[in-house]
Design a protein around this motif. Structure first.
Motif, PDB file in Angstrom:
ATOM      1  N   ALA A   1       0.825  -1.211   0.000  1.00  0.00           N
ATOM      2  CA  ALA A   1       0.000   0.000   0.000  1.00  0.00           C
ATOM      3  C   ALA A   1       0.858   1.259   0.000  1.00  0.00           C
ATOM      4  O   ALA A   1       1.938   1.296   0.585  1.00  0.00           O
ATOM      5  CB  ALA A   1      -0.913   0.005   1.230  1.00  0.00           C
ATOM      6  N   LEU A   2       0.347   2.275  -0.668  1.00  0.00           N
ATOM      7  CA  LEU A   2       0.989   3.577  -0.633  1.00  0.00           C
ATOM      8  C   LEU A   2       0.732   4.235   0.721  1.00  0.00           C
ATOM      9  O   LEU A   2      -0.290   3.960   1.360  1.00  0.00           O
ATOM     10  CB  LEU A   2       0.410   4.487  -1.718  1.00  0.00           C
ATOM     11  CG  LEU A   2       0.706   4.137  -3.169  1.00  0.00           C
ATOM     12  CD1 LEU A   2      -0.137   5.009  -4.095  1.00  0.00           C
ATOM     13  CD2 LEU A   2       2.185   4.301  -3.461  1.00  0.00           C
ATOM     14  N   PRO A   3       1.597   5.142   1.141  1.00  0.00           N
ATOM     15  CA  PRO A   3       1.285   5.947   2.326  1.00  0.00           C
ATOM     16  C   PRO A   3      -0.001   6.738   2.078  1.00  0.00           C
ATOM     17  O   PRO A   3      -0.346   7.027   0.924  1.00  0.00           O
ATOM     18  CB  PRO A   3       2.493   6.877   2.464  1.00  0.00           C
ATOM     19  CG  PRO A   3       3.589   6.211   1.706  1.00  0.00           C
ATOM     20  CD  PRO A   3       2.918   5.448   0.600  1.00  0.00           C
ATOM     21  N   MET A   4      -0.697   7.096   3.128  1.00  0.00           N
ATOM     22  CA  MET A   4      -2.007   7.735   3.000  1.00  0.00           C
ATOM     23  C   MET A   4      -1.965   8.985   2.127  1.00  0.00           C
ATOM     24  O   MET A   4      -2.814   9.159   1.253  1.00  0.00           O
ATOM     25  CB  MET A   4      -2.588   8.078   4.368  1.00  0.00           C
ATOM     26  CG  MET A   4      -4.018   8.578   4.277  1.00  0.00           C
ATOM     27  SD  MET A   4      -4.924   8.710   5.824  1.00  0.00           S
ATOM     28  CE  MET A   4      -3.903   9.784   6.780  1.00  0.00           C
ATOM     29  N   ASN A   5      -0.986   9.858   2.320  1.00  0.00           N
ATOM     30  CA  ASN A   5      -0.957  11.094   1.523  1.00  0.00           C
ATOM     31  C   ASN A   5      -0.750  10.788   0.039  1.00  0.00           C
ATOM     32  O   ASN A   5      -1.335  11.429  -0.828  1.00  0.00           O
ATOM     33  CB  ASN A   5       0.095  12.072   2.032  1.00  0.00           C
ATOM     34  CG  ASN A   5       1.508  11.522   1.956  1.00  0.00           C
ATOM     35  OD1 ASN A   5       1.743  10.313   2.000  1.00  0.00           O
ATOM     36  ND2 ASN A   5       2.463  12.415   1.868  1.00  0.00           N
ATOM     37  N   MET A   6       0.059   9.774  -0.278  1.00  0.00           N
ATOM     38  CA  MET A   6       0.265   9.406  -1.681  1.00  0.00           C
ATOM     39  C   MET A   6      -0.999   8.764  -2.258  1.00  0.00           C
ATOM     40  O   MET A   6      -1.321   8.971  -3.432  1.00  0.00           O
ATOM     41  CB  MET A   6       1.460   8.462  -1.814  1.00  0.00           C
ATOM     42  CG  MET A   6       2.790   9.144  -1.524  1.00  0.00           C
ATOM     43  SD  MET A   6       4.187   8.003  -1.589  1.00  0.00           S
ATOM     44  CE  MET A   6       4.310   7.739  -3.349  1.00  0.00           C
TER      45      MET A   6
END
Length: 59
Positions: free
Chosen positions: A39-44
């Motif tokens: 998973a991507l970090p939340m902001n990304m």
């Protein structure tokens, strides 16, 4: 659970069910670790969703 047992709840379009079997729970933990690792970090993720929405649904 209150008695410290682990369970997992899985839901689909047709129904939901709980799992208590140790092997099933281990497989669930492995799968969730794999998803988290990819998973991507939340902001990304938020940037990707916004960018995709703008590209596909903005005129």
């Amino acid at each position: 659970m209150e008695d410290q047992r682990e369970i997992a709840y899985v839901e689909s379009v047709a129904r939901g069910w709980t799992m208590e079997d140790g092997e099933d729970l281990s497989a669930m933990r492995r799968a969730l670790r794999e998803v988290r690792a990819r998973a991507l970090p939340m902001n990304m993720s938020m940037d990707l969703i916004r960018r995709t929405a703008e590209e596909r649904w903005s005129s």
